[in-house]
Design a protein around this motif. Structure first.
Motif, PDB file in Angstrom:
ATOM      1  N   ASP A 270       0.861  -1.176   0.000  1.00  0.00           N
ATOM      2  CA  ASP A 270       0.000   0.000   0.000  1.00  0.00           C
ATOM      3  C   ASP A 270       0.897   1.226   0.000  1.00  0.00           C
ATOM      4  O   ASP A 270       2.117   1.138   0.202  1.00  0.00           O
ATOM      5  CB  ASP A 270      -0.908  -0.004   1.237  1.00  0.00           C
ATOM      6  CG  ASP A 270      -2.150   0.871   1.072  1.00  0.00           C
ATOM      7  OD1 ASP A 270      -2.265   1.539   0.022  1.00  0.00           O
ATOM      8  OD2 ASP A 270      -2.985   0.893   1.989  1.00  0.00           O
ATOM      9  N   TYR A 271       0.291   2.382  -0.223  1.00  0.00           N
ATOM     10  CA  TYR A 271       1.002   3.660  -0.209  1.00  0.00           C
ATOM     11  C   TYR A 271       0.200   4.587   0.688  1.00  0.00           C
ATOM     12  O   TYR A 271      -0.906   4.998   0.338  1.00  0.00           O
ATOM     13  CB  TYR A 271       1.139   4.210  -1.623  1.00  0.00           C
ATOM     14  CG  TYR A 271       1.953   3.292  -2.513  1.00  0.00           C
ATOM     15  CD1 TYR A 271       3.329   3.437  -2.631  1.00  0.00           C
ATOM     16  CD2 TYR A 271       1.338   2.228  -3.178  1.00  0.00           C
ATOM     17  CE1 TYR A 271       4.076   2.571  -3.410  1.00  0.00           C
ATOM     18  CE2 TYR A 271       2.080   1.354  -3.954  1.00  0.00           C
ATOM     19  CZ  TYR A 271       3.445   1.529  -4.068  1.00  0.00           C
ATOM     20  OH  TYR A 271       4.185   0.657  -4.832  1.00  0.00           O
ATOM     21  N   VAL A 272       0.757   4.901   1.852  1.00  0.00           N
ATOM     22  CA  VAL A 272       0.024   5.604   2.896  1.00  0.00           C
ATOM     23  C   VAL A 272       0.595   7.007   3.048  1.00  0.00           C
ATOM     24  O   VAL A 272       1.781   7.174   3.358  1.00  0.00           O
ATOM     25  CB  VAL A 272       0.106   4.848   4.235  1.00  0.00           C
ATOM     26  CG1 VAL A 272      -0.729   5.557   5.297  1.00  0.00           C
ATOM     27  CG2 VAL A 272      -0.366   3.405   4.067  1.00  0.00           C
ATOM     28  N   MET A 273      -0.249   8.012   2.815  1.00  0.00           N
ATOM     29  CA  MET A 273       0.183   9.408   2.868  1.00  0.00           C
ATOM     30  C   MET A 273      -0.143  10.004   4.238  1.00  0.00           C
ATOM     31  O   MET A 273      -1.299  10.330   4.513  1.00  0.00           O
ATOM     32  CB  MET A 273      -0.510  10.220   1.769  1.00  0.00           C
ATOM     33  CG  MET A 273      -0.486   9.585   0.401  1.00  0.00           C
ATOM     34  SD  MET A 273       1.171   9.453  -0.305  1.00  0.00           S
ATOM     35  CE  MET A 273       0.839   8.379  -1.711  1.00  0.00           C
ATOM     36  N   TRP A 274       0.842  10.126   5.092  1.00  0.00           N
ATOM     37  CA  TRP A 274       0.629  10.645   6.436  1.00  0.00           C
ATOM     38  C   TRP A 274       1.073  12.109   6.468  1.00  0.00           C
ATOM     39  O   TRP A 274       2.005  12.495   7.160  1.00  0.00           O
ATOM     40  CB  TRP A 274       1.415   9.805   7.444  1.00  0.00           C
ATOM     41  CG  TRP A 274       0.757   9.730   8.779  1.00  0.00           C
ATOM     42  CD1 TRP A 274       0.798  10.676   9.750  1.00  0.00           C
ATOM     43  CD2 TRP A 274      -0.058   8.680   9.295  1.00  0.00           C
ATOM     44  NE1 TRP A 274       0.070  10.281  10.850  1.00  0.00           N
ATOM     45  CE2 TRP A 274      -0.461   9.049  10.591  1.00  0.00           C
ATOM     46  CE3 TRP A 274      -0.484   7.463   8.807  1.00  0.00           C
ATOM     47  CZ2 TRP A 274      -1.260   8.249  11.393  1.00  0.00           C
ATOM     48  CZ3 TRP A 274      -1.279   6.671   9.597  1.00  0.00           C
ATOM     49  CH2 TRP A 274      -1.663   7.053  10.875  1.00  0.00           C
ATOM     50  N   GLY A 275       0.369  12.943   5.681  1.00  0.00           N
ATOM     51  CA  GLY A 275       0.707  14.354   5.604  1.00  0.00           C
ATOM     52  C   GLY A 275      -0.407  15.214   6.150  1.00  0.00           C
ATOM     53  O   GLY A 275      -1.587  14.922   5.963  1.00  0.00           O
ATOM     54  N   ILE A 276      -0.040  16.292   6.810  1.00  0.00           N
ATOM     55  CA  ILE A 276      -1.003  17.264   7.321  1.00  0.00           C
ATOM     56  C   ILE A 276      -0.574  18.641   6.841  1.00  0.00           C
ATOM     57  O   ILE A 276       0.554  19.085   7.105  1.00  0.00           O
ATOM     58  CB  ILE A 276      -1.101  17.228   8.852  1.00  0.00           C
ATOM     59  CG1 ILE A 276      -1.701  15.896   9.308  1.00  0.00           C
ATOM     60  CG2 ILE A 276      -1.934  18.391   9.375  1.00  0.00           C
ATOM     61  CD1 ILE A 276      -1.861  15.762  10.806  1.00  0.00           C
ATOM     62  N   GLY A 277      -1.467  19.321   6.114  1.00  0.00           N
ATOM     63  CA  GLY A 277      -1.156  20.627   5.567  1.00  0.00           C
ATOM     64  C   GLY A 277      -0.764  21.623   6.637  1.00  0.00           C
ATOM     65  O   GLY A 277      -1.386  21.697   7.700  1.00  0.00           O
ATOM     66  N   GLY A 278       0.284  22.388   6.357  1.00  0.00           N
ATOM     67  CA  GLY A 278       0.741  23.402   7.294  1.00  0.00           C
ATOM     68  C   GLY A 278       1.691  22.899   8.354  1.00  0.00           C
ATOM     69  O   GLY A 278       2.173  23.692   9.174  1.00  0.00           O
ATOM     70  N   ASP A 279       2.001  21.609   8.366  1.00  0.00           N
ATOM     71  CA  ASP A 279       2.868  21.075   9.415  1.00  0.00           C
ATOM     72  C   ASP A 279       4.272  21.662   9.346  1.00  0.00           C
ATOM     73  O   ASP A 279       4.871  21.784   8.272  1.00  0.00           O
ATOM     74  CB  ASP A 279       2.963  19.550   9.297  1.00  0.00           C
ATOM     75  CG  ASP A 279       2.154  18.854  10.370  1.00  0.00           C
ATOM     76  OD1 ASP A 279       1.413  19.524  11.096  1.00  0.00           O
ATOM     77  OD2 ASP A 279       2.261  17.612  10.486  1.00  0.00           O
ATOM     78  N   TYR A 280       4.789  22.012  10.509  1.00  0.00           N
ATOM     79  CA  TYR A 280       6.187  22.353  10.686  1.00  0.00           C
ATOM     80  C   TYR A 280       6.934  21.084  11.094  1.00  0.00           C
ATOM     81  O   TYR A 280       6.328  20.047  11.395  1.00  0.00           O
ATOM     82  CB  TYR A 280       6.341  23.422  11.764  1.00  0.00           C
ATOM     83  CG  TYR A 280       5.574  24.692  11.489  1.00  0.00           C
ATOM     84  CD1 TYR A 280       6.120  25.693  10.694  1.00  0.00           C
ATOM     85  CD2 TYR A 280       4.301  24.898  12.020  1.00  0.00           C
ATOM     86  CE1 TYR A 280       5.416  26.872  10.437  1.00  0.00           C
ATOM     87  CE2 TYR A 280       3.593  26.063  11.772  1.00  0.00           C
ATOM     88  CZ  TYR A 280       4.159  27.048  10.975  1.00  0.00           C
ATOM     89  OH  TYR A 280       3.465  28.195  10.720  1.00  0.00           O
ATOM     90  N   THR A 281       8.250  21.175  11.155  1.00  0.00           N
ATOM     91  CA  THR A 281       9.021  19.998  11.567  1.00  0.00           C
ATOM     92  C   THR A 281       8.649  19.566  12.978  1.00  0.00           C
ATOM     93  O   THR A 281       8.617  18.375  13.283  1.00  0.00           O
ATOM     94  CB  THR A 281      10.527  20.295  11.495  1.00  0.00           C
ATOM     95  OG1 THR A 281      10.819  21.500  12.230  1.00  0.00           O
ATOM     96  CG2 THR A 281      10.974  20.467  10.054  1.00  0.00           C
ATOM     97  N   GLU A 282       8.365  20.515  13.851  1.00  0.00           N
ATOM     98  CA  GLU A 282       8.011  20.141  15.221  1.00  0.00           C
ATOM     99  C   GLU A 282       6.669  19.411  15.276  1.00  0.00           C
ATOM    100  O   GLU A 282       6.467  18.531  16.117  1.00  0.00           O
ATOM    101  CB  GLU A 282       7.982  21.360  16.128  1.00  0.00           C
ATOM    102  CG  GLU A 282       6.871  22.352  15.838  1.00  0.00           C
ATOM    103  CD  GLU A 282       6.812  23.458  16.885  1.00  0.00           C
ATOM    104  OE1 GLU A 282       7.644  23.445  17.807  1.00  0.00           O
ATOM    105  OE2 GLU A 282       5.934  24.320  16.768  1.00  0.00           O
ATOM    106  N   ASN A 283       5.745  19.765  14.380  1.00  0.00           N
ATOM    107  CA  ASN A 283       4.460  19.061  14.346  1.00  0.00           C
ATOM    108  C   ASN A 283       4.658  17.604  13.970  1.00  0.00           C
ATOM    109  O   ASN A 283       4.101  16.696  14.599  1.00  0.00           O
ATOM    110  CB  ASN A 283       3.514  19.714  13.348  1.00  0.00           C
ATOM    111  CG  ASN A 283       3.204  21.163  13.649  1.00  0.00           C
ATOM    112  OD1 ASN A 283       3.178  21.997  12.749  1.00  0.00           O
ATOM    113  ND2 ASN A 283       2.968  21.494  14.910  1.00  0.00           N
ATOM    114  N   LEU A 284       5.443  17.360  12.914  1.00  0.00           N
ATOM    115  CA  LEU A 284       5.672  15.983  12.473  1.00  0.00           C
ATOM    116  C   LEU A 284       6.441  15.195  13.523  1.00  0.00           C
ATOM    117  O   LEU A 284       6.128  14.022  13.780  1.00  0.00           O
ATOM    118  CB  LEU A 284       6.424  15.973  11.145  1.00  0.00           C
ATOM    119  CG  LEU A 284       6.729  14.583  10.567  1.00  0.00           C
ATOM    120  CD1 LEU A 284       5.463  13.745  10.427  1.00  0.00           C
ATOM    121  CD2 LEU A 284       7.440  14.706   9.224  1.00  0.00           C
ATOM    122  N   LEU A 285       7.432  15.814  14.146  1.00  0.00           N
ATOM    123  CA  LEU A 285       8.181  15.114  15.198  1.00  0.00           C
ATOM    124  C   LEU A 285       7.259  14.710  16.337  1.00  0.00           C
ATOM    125  O   LEU A 285       7.400  13.631  16.918  1.00  0.00           O
ATOM    126  CB  LEU A 285       9.311  16.011  15.709  1.00  0.00           C
ATOM    127  CG  LEU A 285      10.180  15.434  16.834  1.00  0.00           C
ATOM    128  CD1 LEU A 285      10.847  14.133  16.403  1.00  0.00           C
ATOM    129  CD2 LEU A 285      11.230  16.452  17.269  1.00  0.00           C
TER     130      LEU A 285
END
Length: 641
Positions: A285-300
């Motif tokens: 599968d190909y899973v897109m775990w992206g959230i618009g506007g995220d900064y590096t601290e949000n993803l961490l």
């Protein structure tokens, strides 16, 4: 690196092997070895109650190696006829990994009685991590929602939930349960403590849910079976302002008659969709775990949720552009967060593909320079790190005829940050090349005699899924000429404007010698004008029960495209009850002047409910204004997931 030797006739003590390690066994002259493994706990191993099994290579006399791609295990070695040495490489480099990479696409471990390599693995998904550049690759919810469709939410008042604009709102987007009836109000509350709860209609409120780390969450009302999915950017760091007061925002399910709920899959606007289409069955599968506007601290902050939920076979990381560092200190802080994300991904033992930050416009020279410095420092960090590869799409996104830093504007949306489909394609090329080299591309070709077998439960449910023959139908007065595949039809004049677009149906040979493509060549488009290849009246097989899952598979190729506003493959369930979308393009497909590689899209699996009885398949191509294009299709099937 751990090494040990087992003498002839002896069995070694158990040794721990972490996920991602390479185990190499070297029997001495005249010796042979049996290697056993167990996924039992350390306590079970110590108490001699673990269950041991032979490794895939069996009894060996050569020098085999195995890569452990699943969870950590223990191994032990029994030597016969001489001493046997064993090496456990806990942090392999790209060079030592190279012999294994072509095997990672296989569904099971290989075996060898002598020298060779094997991979102890079942293939998993490719996980994409990032911000809107990742999110825009899909319309799909990345968490398991049991195959249900969703309504996009466009009328929720985010400002009442602690954000004063989209850029500072801690809720990035929401989706409403597609099972809910029309005109039901979903109300979301916050208590100012980074918690959310849901109330549906006149139901009691649901439980408070802690969303402080950010990520994807399903909110439930008191007794209602319907849910709301929220994508949250954590509000505990430098960039986001935490909501400190209680508030609520309400939204209403759009009428199902005008906007049916959808289970979406891939969107050609984002680079991840092009990667998925090019790699086909290489990953499960190909899973897109992206959230618009995220900064590096949000993803961490939310990285652990993504990794534990997806359980990936590999990770593609593109993050950092939203940090927009203005100083050297800010650059170092952002790089520190990116390297921390990389390390969390590496700890899972799977390959990590780290992206150069894409160039962007509408920014000061200082920020552009600092973003480039961020990428340079991250690239330096990746060098020599086992299981990590750095990739760059910069050359594909910059204008080769302009000054340094100038963008290839055809690749970008007018905001000069986000991508057009042409940009998504170009941004994907280097990652596709790298993964294809490392894993090998696994593309399955269904037999042309592809019919459903009820006893086996396999095969396409629809007739002629490979679009052969020329006995299809053309709806009257729709400006269609040429041929149509048997069992299919083409109609036109379906846009919102005056229908002037023409469509020519034809078959075109594949350069690789595979099955020919059925092409739809359109021209002279009016405003929002499109033609549609369709197949109606497909019944669910009798043995497909409520709760069983199904999917659609589409193989497509863009031969040329100028200003196509609609390129989409989907299934209508019971007319407009709901839609299952394999791929779409939310921005115009343009600037494609040469034949592109074939793309294979497999939709998310949808669950059948009691109201679902029939299916229609639709493949749409259309332009707006001075538009033209030719798009090929050679597989369009619906099948059990």
């Amino acid at each position: 690196m751990t090494t040990f030797t087992t003498g002839a006739g002896l069995k070694s003590a158990p040794r721990a092997v972490p996920r991602g390690a390479i185990v190499t066994v070297t029997p001495g002259s005249g010796a042979s070895a049996v290697v056993e493994s167990t996924n039992a706990s350390a306590a079970e191993v110590a108490n001699n109650v673990a269950v041991w099994a032979a490794w895939p290579n069996g009894i060996v006399s050569g020098k085999p190696s195995s890569l452990l791609a699943n969870d950590s295990i223990f191994v032990r070695v029994t030597a016969s006829g001489g001493a046997v040495s064993c090496e456990i490489d806990e942090s392999p480099t790209a060079r030592t990994l190279a012999p294994f990479l072509s095997d990672w696409g296989s569904a099971s471990a290989s075996s060898s009685s002598g020298s060779g390599v094997s991979v102890v693995s079942q293939q998993g998904p490719l996980l994409f991590l990032g911000d809107s550049l990742t999110q825009q690759s899909t319309g799909r919810v990345p968490i398991d929602t049991d195959g249900r469709a969703w309504h996009m939410v466009t009328n929720l008042d985010y400002t009442q939930l602690g954000g004063n604009s989209w850029e500072t709102s801690w809720i990035s987007f929401c989706r409403m349960d597609g099972r809910a009836p029309s005109n039901v109000t979903f109300t979301v509350d916050t208590d100012g403590q980074r918690r959310l709860r849901l109330t549906i209609g006149g139901d009691t409120a649901g439980a408070w849910v802690d969303v402080s780390k950010g990520g994807f969450y399903l909110l439930s009302s008191g007794t209602s079976p319907y849910q709301l999915m929220v994508a949250v950017r954590n509000a505990d760091g430098t960039f986001m302002t935490p909501p400190t007061v209680a508030g609520s925002g309400a939204g209403t399910v759009t009428s199902s008659g005008s906007s049916p709920p959808e289970l979406q899959s891939f969107n050609l606007t984002g680079y991840g969709a092009w990667v998925a289409g090019a790699l086909g069955d290489t990953f499960s599968d190909y899973v897109m775990w992206g959230i618009g506007g995220d900064y590096t601290e949000n993803l961490l902050s939310r990285i652990d949720q993504a990794l534990s939920t997806a359980n990936p076979a590999a990770v593609a990381l593109l993050i950092g552009t939203n940090d927009r560092p203005g100083t050297s200190a800010a650059v170092l802080a952002s790089v520190g967060r990116i390297t921390a994300i990389i390390d969390r991904c590496r700890a899972t033992g799977v390959p990590v593909y780290v992206a150069d930050i894409l160039p962007r416009g509408n920014e000061t020279d200082t920020i552009k320079k600092n973003l480039a410095l961020m990428s340079s420092l991250v690239e330096q960090y990746c060098r020599g790190k086992g299981m990590v590869r750095f990739w760059s799409a910069y050359d594909q996104m910059a204008d080769p005829q302009a000054d340094a830093g100038a963008l290839l504007t055809a690749a970008y949306h007018t905001d000069l940050v986000h991508l057009m489909p042409f940009g998504g394609y170009r941004a994907s090329l280097e990652l596709v090349r790298m993964i294809s080299h490392d894993f090998g591309v696994n593309k399955t070709r269904k037999a042309l005699l592809d019919t459903y077998d009820a006893a086996l439960g396999v095969g396409a449910w629809n007739p002629n899924p490979n679009l052969r023959g020329t006995a299809g139908t053309i709806s009257a007065n729709n400006r269609v000429t040429g041929v149509v595949p048997t069992g299919w039809g083409i109609t036109g004049g379906l846009g919102t404007g005056v229908g002037t677009q023409t469509c020519v149906g034809a078959f075109e040979a594949d350069p690789s010698g595979g099955p020919s493509w059925f092409t739809m060549e359109v021209a002279n488009s009016g405003t929002n004008d499109f033609h549609q290849l369709f197949q109606n009246g497909i019944n669910f097989p009798a043995e497909v029960a409520v709760g069983d899952k199904f999917r659609i598979v589409v193989e497509v190729k863009i031969f040329a495209a100028t200003n196509l506003y609609r390129l989409r493959a989907h299934a209508h369930i019971n007319g407009l009850l709901t839609q299952l979308v394999a791929f779409t393009a939310s921005r115009n497909v343009s600037t494609f002047t040469a034949e592109q590689p074939a793309l294979t899209f497999v939709s998310a699996p949808m669950s059948r409910n009691a109201a679902m009885t029939s299916i229609s398949l639709s493949f749409s191509v259309g332009g707006t204004g001075s538009s033209s294009g030719k798009v090929g299709i050679r597989t369009f099937r619906i099948e059990r997931a």
